[in-house]
Design a protein around this motif. Sequence first.
Motif, PDB file in Angstrom:
ATOM      1  N   PHE A 106       0.825  -1.205   0.000  1.00 36.66           N
ATOM      2  CA  PHE A 106       0.000   0.000   0.000  1.00 36.66           C
ATOM      3  C   PHE A 106       0.858   1.253   0.000  1.00 36.66           C
ATOM      4  N   ARG A 107       0.200   2.352  -0.320  1.00 37.00           N
ATOM      5  CA  ARG A 107       0.788   3.681  -0.189  1.00 37.00           C
ATOM      6  C   ARG A 107      -0.231   4.522   0.579  1.00 37.00           C
ATOM      7  N   ALA A 108       0.170   4.996   1.758  1.00 37.07           N
ATOM      8  CA  ALA A 108      -0.684   5.847   2.584  1.00 37.07           C
ATOM      9  C   ALA A 108      -0.194   7.280   2.435  1.00 37.07           C
ATOM     10  N   HIS A 109      -1.078   8.143   1.985  1.00 42.71           N
ATOM     11  CA  HIS A 109      -0.731   9.549   1.749  1.00 42.71           C
ATOM     12  C   HIS A 109      -1.051  10.385   2.981  1.00 42.71           C
ATOM     13  N   TYR A 110      -0.202  11.374   3.232  1.00 40.69           N
ATOM     14  CA  TYR A 110      -0.416  12.251   4.384  1.00 40.69           C
ATOM     15  C   TYR A 110       0.221  13.601   4.131  1.00 40.69           C
ATOM     16  N   GLU A 111      -0.124  14.551   5.004  1.00 43.52           N
ATOM     17  CA  GLU A 111       0.490  15.882   4.983  1.00 43.52           C
ATOM     18  C   GLU A 111       1.043  16.185   6.364  1.00 43.52           C
ATOM     19  N   VAL A 112       2.198  16.834   6.370  1.00 41.83           N
ATOM     20  CA  VAL A 112       2.800  17.333   7.605  1.00 41.83           C
ATOM     21  C   VAL A 112       3.126  18.795   7.368  1.00 41.83           C
ATOM     22  N   ARG A 113       2.484  19.669   8.143  1.00 45.85           N
ATOM     23  CA  ARG A 113       2.693  21.108   8.028  1.00 45.85           C
ATOM     24  C   ARG A 113       2.590  21.582   6.577  1.00 45.85           C
ATOM     25  N   GLY A 114       1.561  21.090   5.878  1.00 50.16           N
ATOM     26  CA  GLY A 114       1.308  21.519   4.509  1.00 50.16           C
ATOM     27  C   GLY A 114       2.123  20.815   3.443  1.00 50.16           C
ATOM     28  N   GLN A 115       3.036  19.933   3.826  1.00 53.31           N
ATOM     29  CA  GLN A 115       3.864  19.202   2.864  1.00 53.31           C
ATOM     30  C   GLN A 115       3.309  17.797   2.650  1.00 53.31           C
ATOM     31  N   ALA A 116       3.000  17.460   1.409  1.00 54.11           N
ATOM     32  CA  ALA A 116       2.482  16.132   1.082  1.00 54.11           C
ATOM     33  C   ALA A 116       3.614  15.113   1.069  1.00 54.11           C
ATOM     34  N   ASP A 117       3.319  13.918   1.542  1.00 54.64           N
ATOM     35  CA  ASP A 117       4.279  12.816   1.540  1.00 54.64           C
ATOM     36  C   ASP A 117       3.475  11.521   1.551  1.00 54.64           C
ATOM     37  N   ASP A 118       4.160  10.390   1.547  1.00 57.98           N
ATOM     38  CA  ASP A 118       3.466   9.113   1.633  1.00 57.98           C
ATOM     39  C   ASP A 118       4.355   8.075   2.289  1.00 57.98           C
ATOM     40  N   GLN A 119       3.708   7.029   2.751  1.00 60.04           N
ATOM     41  CA  GLN A 119       4.397   5.867   3.315  1.00 60.04           C
ATOM     42  C   GLN A 119       4.073   4.689   2.426  1.00 60.04           C
ATOM     43  N   HIS A 120       5.100   4.050   1.888  1.00 60.94           N
ATOM     44  CA  HIS A 120       4.935   2.884   1.033  1.00 60.94           C
ATOM     45  C   HIS A 120       5.405   1.679   1.829  1.00 60.94           C
ATOM     46  N   GLU A 121       4.589   0.617   1.874  1.00 60.40           N
ATOM     47  CA  GLU A 121       4.949  -0.551   2.674  1.00 60.40           C
ATOM     48  C   GLU A 121       4.349  -1.807   2.065  1.00 60.40           C
ATOM     49  N   LEU A 122       5.055  -2.911   2.234  1.00 56.07           N
ATOM     50  CA  LEU A 122       4.531  -4.239   1.968  1.00 56.07           C
ATOM     51  C   LEU A 122       4.354  -4.877   3.333  1.00 56.07           C
ATOM     52  N   SER A 123       3.111  -5.032   3.760  1.00 60.32           N
ATOM     53  CA  SER A 123       2.793  -5.529   5.096  1.00 60.32           C
ATOM     54  C   SER A 123       2.451  -7.004   5.050  1.00 60.32           C
ATOM     55  N   ARG A 124       2.860  -7.725   6.104  1.00 60.89           N
ATOM     56  CA  ARG A 124       2.504  -9.145   6.246  1.00 60.89           C
ATOM     57  C   ARG A 124       1.405  -9.277   7.289  1.00 60.89           C
ATOM     58  N   PHE A 125       0.445 -10.122   6.968  1.00 50.46           N
ATOM     59  CA  PHE A 125      -0.678 -10.403   7.847  1.00 50.46           C
ATOM     60  C   PHE A 125      -0.789 -11.905   8.037  1.00 50.46           C
ATOM     61  N   VAL A 126      -1.172 -12.320   9.228  1.00 50.50           N
ATOM     62  CA  VAL A 126      -1.392 -13.728   9.536  1.00 50.50           C
ATOM     63  C   VAL A 126      -2.648 -13.832  10.398  1.00 50.50           C
ATOM     64  N   ARG A 127      -3.091 -15.036  10.578  1.00 48.86           N
ATOM     65  CA  ARG A 127      -4.227 -15.260  11.481  1.00 48.86           C
ATOM     66  C   ARG A 127      -3.690 -15.578  12.875  1.00 48.86           C
ATOM     67  N   GLU A 128      -4.322 -14.978  13.858  1.00 43.74           N
ATOM     68  CA  GLU A 128      -4.013 -15.270  15.253  1.00 43.74           C
ATOM     69  C   GLU A 128      -5.358 -15.453  15.947  1.00 43.74           C
ATOM     70  N   ASP A 129      -5.556 -16.611  16.553  1.00 43.15           N
ATOM     71  CA  ASP A 129      -6.843 -16.952  17.175  1.00 43.15           C
ATOM     72  C   ASP A 129      -7.996 -16.795  16.181  1.00 43.15           C
ATOM     73  N   GLY A 130      -7.721 -17.111  14.914  1.00 45.82           N
ATOM     74  CA  GLY A 130      -8.741 -17.084  13.874  1.00 45.82           C
ATOM     75  C   GLY A 130      -8.942 -15.759  13.169  1.00 45.82           C
ATOM     76  N   ASP A 131      -8.413 -14.672  13.719  1.00 45.35           N
ATOM     77  CA  ASP A 131      -8.606 -13.356  13.127  1.00 45.35           C
ATOM     78  C   ASP A 131      -7.339 -12.873  12.422  1.00 45.35           C
ATOM     79  N   TRP A 132      -7.528 -12.064  11.381  1.00 43.99           N
ATOM     80  CA  TRP A 132      -6.395 -11.452  10.697  1.00 43.99           C
ATOM     81  C   TRP A 132      -5.758 -10.416  11.608  1.00 43.99           C
TER      82      TRP A 132
END
Length: 139
Positions: A106-132
């Motif tokens: 994903f890419r999460a877009h945000y602004e800090v003090r009027g400056q646009a930026d983003d966070q790009h990440e490949l996240s891992r998810f697993v099931r724990e006690d049946g839930d993601w």
Amino acid sequence: MSRRTSARRAPAITATSPCPCGLGAPYGDCCGPFHQGRGAAPTAERLMRSRYSAFVVGDAAYLLRTWHSSTRPPGLDFDRSITWTGLEILGATGGSAFHSEGTVEFRAHYEVRGQADDQHELSRFVREDGDWVYLDAVG
């Protein structure tokens, strides 16, 4: 999103507001029920989207509750200077009702003090006690 990622509480998101996750449904019909504990995300991607929305609304309890017990930090501090402005899902593998693990890029877009930026990440998810749950970022 990593432990260092921060969030700023968005102006009054109500049940009828568009959900911050970007799916186009009202918050009360989309991520809101997950945040309130009235259901669990059915896929890794929906969990990613609901976690992004939790950053937008400043819901640390939900973020911690959906973080794998082996990688969960003791707490989260939100940086109030960050305004989250949008989420792009770039790809996903696994993570369905038929899987026990998956990834979401994903890419999460945000602004800090009027400056646009983003966070790009490949996240891992697993099931724990049946839930993601969020495990960690790859790479």
